[in-house]
Enzyme design. Structure first.
Site, mmCIF file in Angstrom:
data_model
loop_
_atom_site.group_PDB
_atom_site.id
_atom_site.type_symbol
_atom_site.label_atom_id
_atom_site.label_comp_id
_atom_site.label_asym_id
_atom_site.label_seq_id
_atom_site.Cartn_x
_atom_site.Cartn_y
_atom_site.Cartn_z
ATOM 1 N N ARG A 61 49.726 56.552 38.782
ATOM 2 C CA ARG A 61 50.156 56.021 40.108
ATOM 3 C C ARG A 61 51.417 56.885 40.546
ATOM 4 N NH1 ARG A 61 50.596 50.202 38.355
ATOM 5 N NH2 ARG A 61 50.690 51.166 36.501
ATOM 6 N N ARG A 89 42.974 56.738 45.311
ATOM 7 C CA ARG A 89 43.126 55.244 44.675
ATOM 8 C C ARG A 89 42.827 54.632 46.055
ATOM 9 N NH1 ARG A 89 42.877 50.671 43.535
ATOM 10 N NH2 ARG A 89 43.898 49.435 41.837
ATOM 11 N N ASP A 136 40.508 53.872 30.747
ATOM 12 C CA ASP A 136 41.240 52.701 30.262
ATOM 13 C C ASP A 136 40.930 52.216 28.909
ATOM 14 O OD1 ASP A 136 43.772 51.175 31.601
ATOM 15 O OD2 ASP A 136 42.546 49.738 30.299
ATOM 16 N N TYR A 190 44.596 41.630 24.126
ATOM 17 C CA TYR A 190 44.317 41.494 25.452
ATOM 18 C C TYR A 190 42.928 40.603 25.751
ATOM 19 C CZ TYR A 190 47.239 44.789 27.548
ATOM 20 O OH TYR A 190 48.501 45.497 27.994
HETATM 21 O O1 CP3 Z 1 47.462 58.591 30.369
HETATM 22 C C1 CP3 Z 1 46.750 58.616 31.215
HETATM 23 O O2 CP3 Z 1 47.185 58.913 32.052
HETATM 24 C C2 CP3 Z 1 45.347 58.169 31.089
HETATM 25 C C3 CP3 Z 1 44.569 56.910 31.585
HETATM 26 C C4 CP3 Z 1 45.100 55.804 30.770
HETATM 27 C C5 CP3 Z 1 45.317 54.630 31.767
HETATM 28 N N1 CP3 Z 1 45.562 53.514 30.958
HETATM 29 C C6 CP3 Z 1 44.966 54.600 33.101
HETATM 30 C C7 CP3 Z 1 45.355 53.185 34.213
HETATM 31 C C8 CP3 Z 1 45.556 55.414 29.533
HETATM 32 C C9 CP3 Z 1 45.655 56.255 28.423
HETATM 33 C C10 CP3 Z 1 45.729 54.109 29.646
HETATM 34 C C11 CP3 Z 1 46.005 53.128 28.314
HETATM 35 C C12 CP3 Z 1 46.225 51.854 28.448
HETATM 36 N N2 CP3 Z 1 45.742 50.812 29.256
HETATM 37 C C13 CP3 Z 1 47.035 50.973 27.625
HETATM 38 C C14 CP3 Z 1 47.851 51.557 26.309
HETATM 39 C C15 CP3 Z 1 48.863 52.504 26.593
HETATM 40 C C16 CP3 Z 1 50.108 51.941 27.339
HETATM 41 O O3 CP3 Z 1 50.433 52.655 28.422
HETATM 42 O O4 CP3 Z 1 50.451 50.957 27.022
HETATM 43 C C17 CP3 Z 1 47.013 49.730 28.089
HETATM 44 C C18 CP3 Z 1 47.770 48.515 27.401
HETATM 45 C C19 CP3 Z 1 46.229 49.583 28.976
HETATM 46 C C20 CP3 Z 1 45.673 48.295 29.691
HETATM 47 C C21 CP3 Z 1 45.977 48.371 31.158
HETATM 48 N N3 CP3 Z 1 45.445 49.204 32.190
HETATM 49 C C22 CP3 Z 1 47.016 47.717 31.805
HETATM 50 C C23 CP3 Z 1 47.841 46.402 31.049
HETATM 51 C C24 CP3 Z 1 47.252 48.029 33.238
HETATM 52 C C25 CP3 Z 1 47.794 47.362 34.338
HETATM 53 C C26 CP3 Z 1 49.430 47.827 34.168
HETATM 54 C C27 CP3 Z 1 49.606 49.476 34.223
HETATM 55 O O5 CP3 Z 1 50.034 49.872 33.384
HETATM 56 O O6 CP3 Z 1 49.080 49.839 35.549
HETATM 57 C C28 CP3 Z 1 46.198 48.973 33.320
HETATM 58 C C29 CP3 Z 1 45.659 49.710 34.533
HETATM 59 C C30 CP3 Z 1 45.667 51.085 34.711
HETATM 60 N N4 CP3 Z 1 45.422 52.004 33.687
HETATM 61 C C31 CP3 Z 1 46.198 52.040 35.674
HETATM 62 C C32 CP3 Z 1 45.710 53.593 35.284
HETATM 63 C C33 CP3 Z 1 46.033 54.784 36.104
HETATM 64 C C34 CP3 Z 1 46.728 51.770 37.010
HETATM 65 C C35 CP3 Z 1 45.766 51.213 38.024
HETATM 66 C C36 CP3 Z 1 46.073 51.386 39.395
HETATM 67 O O7 CP3 Z 1 46.745 50.501 39.959
HETATM 68 O O8 CP3 Z 1 45.596 52.264 39.950
#
Ligand code: CP3
Length: 353
Positions: A29, A38, A74, A151
């Site tokens: 983001r 998005r 994700d 989770y």
């Molecule tokens: O690294 C990268 O850019 C690759 C993509 C990636 C995403 N999530 C995209 C994403 C990766 C490697 C993850 C890993 C992930 N997802 C983790 C472990 C790593 C970390 O950063 O802690 C966890 C715990 C998640 C679960 C998750 N996904 C949560 C808790 C959330 C909401 C909070 C947040 O950080 O945004 C997401 C959403 C998410 N995953 C978004 C993205 C780009 C945002 C979505 C949006 O609102 O557009």
């Protein structure tokens, strides 16, 4: 993909000319280009549409000039493929509306065939590889069994993981049943990613650090070891990112991964010492440093590089994901600073190939 790309060389602790750099959550983001895409799609649709995933994965390669791409996806796609409903709530993130509370729910979870249930991720890997055209390696990833279980039991993120820990303490047998299914699913998933063309794979244990040392060993690290030993790697590096487990680096360095990702609370020089040449180290700038001015970011980068010191085996990264409200210019300044400031630490190394 030439196997001598600087990122892959660093994973193998081979000499490089400059420390490679990529950034966790780089495909997200803080990029205006991401936010524009998005506006038209919900998050899960983006994850499940290979052409969009490939496009987003490529963005930071073009915009920042990082040395590796990480697949836009994700960690929570695995529990969904195992049979859990997953919803994305705007402003809140991913949510499991029916979190795990009973033995029956755990029994009902299946170990998915990745090509059947997660084919969209494998297609995204193939499409991204084509798009990257060998420019930089592609990292694909999975959550760790413990982090995924946390989770699935909480239904969403949690400040204390009270529900997950209650199950762990009350019914360790059920926790192990769940973790066993997850480990099997993760191993099959990572093998499928490697087969589809991932150049490296990373396992995120974002919440391993909420466990006591003994529980971390029992409920997280032992499953990581099992997963890694079950991978058909063919030279594909495995990165294990564990947050909040700095005091256990010696144990972590023995898990079978090629690279250990550490958070910013650890002294990276000390981590290198403890690793003792067994693994490469990835990290570990405090993500909050990116809120400072570019010249201060450069100083912070120099601090991390200096702590690691001379020679190979370092992949520069943040100690956790980049925050959504960080200016892109600051992230670009970080990448530039690593490329420029790291050369002195590799002088002469490339001659010793
Ligand atoms: O690294 C990268 O850019 C690759 C993509 C990636 C995403 N999530 C995209 C994403 C990766 C490697 C993850 C890993 C992930 N997802 C983790 C472990 C790593 C970390 O950063 O802690 C966890 C715990 C998640 C679960 C998750 N996904 C949560 C808790 C959330 C909401 C909070 C947040 O950080 O945004 C997401 C959403 C998410 N995953 C978004 C993205 C780009 C945002 C979505 C949006 O609102 O557009």
């Amino acid at each position: 993909m030439p196997s001598d790309h600087t990122f892959l060389r660093a994973c193998r602790r081979e000499p490089v000319e400059a420390t490679p750099v990529w950034i966790m959550r780089q495909a997200g983001r803080y990029l205006p280009e991401y936010r524009r895409i998005r506006e038209h799609y919900d998050f899960m649709t983006m994850c499940k549409t290979p052409s969009l995933a490939a496009e987003i994965t490529f963005l930071p390669v073009e915009i920042l000039g990082v040395d590796a791409a990480i697949l836009f996806s994700d960690i929570l796609v695995i529990p969904e493929a195992m049979g859990m409903g997953l919803e994305f709530h705007e402003g809140r993130g991913p949510v499991f509306p029916d979190p795990i509370r009973t033995e029956n729910q755990i029994q009902a979870l299946t170990v998915p065939d990745p090509s059947e249930k997660l084919g969209y991720v494998l297609d995204a890997i193939r499409e991204t590889k084509e798009r990257l055209g060998g420019k930089v390696p592609l990292i694909s990833f999975s959550g760790s069994p413990w982090t995924l279980a946390a989770y699935m039991i909480e239904g969403q993120g949690s400040p204390d993981f009270r529900q997950a820990k209650t199950l762990m303490y009350d019914r360790p047998d059920l926790m192990h049943l769940l973790l066993g299914k997850l480990a099997e699913s993760v191993a099959a998933y990572l093998n499928a990613q490697i087969e589809a063309g991932a150049d490296a794979v990373q396992i995120f244990d974002t919440w391993g650090g909420v466990l006591s040392p003994d529980d971390f060993q029992t409920f997280s690290l032992s499953y990581i070891e099992k997963i890694i030993s079950g991978l058909r790697r063919n030279g594909t590096p495995v990165i294990f990112y564990c947050r909040g487990t700095g005091v256990l680096l010696d144990e972590v360095a023995r898990c079978g991964a090629d690279v250990i990702g550490i958070d910013w609370t650890v002294d990276i020089g000390r981590a290198r010492e403890i690793a003792g040449g067994r693994v490469a180290i990835q990290g570990n700038l405090d993500p909050a440093a990116l809120y400072a001015a570019p010249e201060k970011i450069r100083e912070a980068v120099k601090g991390v590089l200096g702590k690691f010191g001379s020679g190979p085996g370092h992949i520069f990264n943040l100690g956790a994901g980049v925050a959504p409200d960080v200016p892109v210019e600051n992230v670009r300044a970080l990448v530039q600073a690593v490329k420029e400031e790291s050369r002195v630490y590799h002088d002469g190394n490339h001659i010793r190939r």
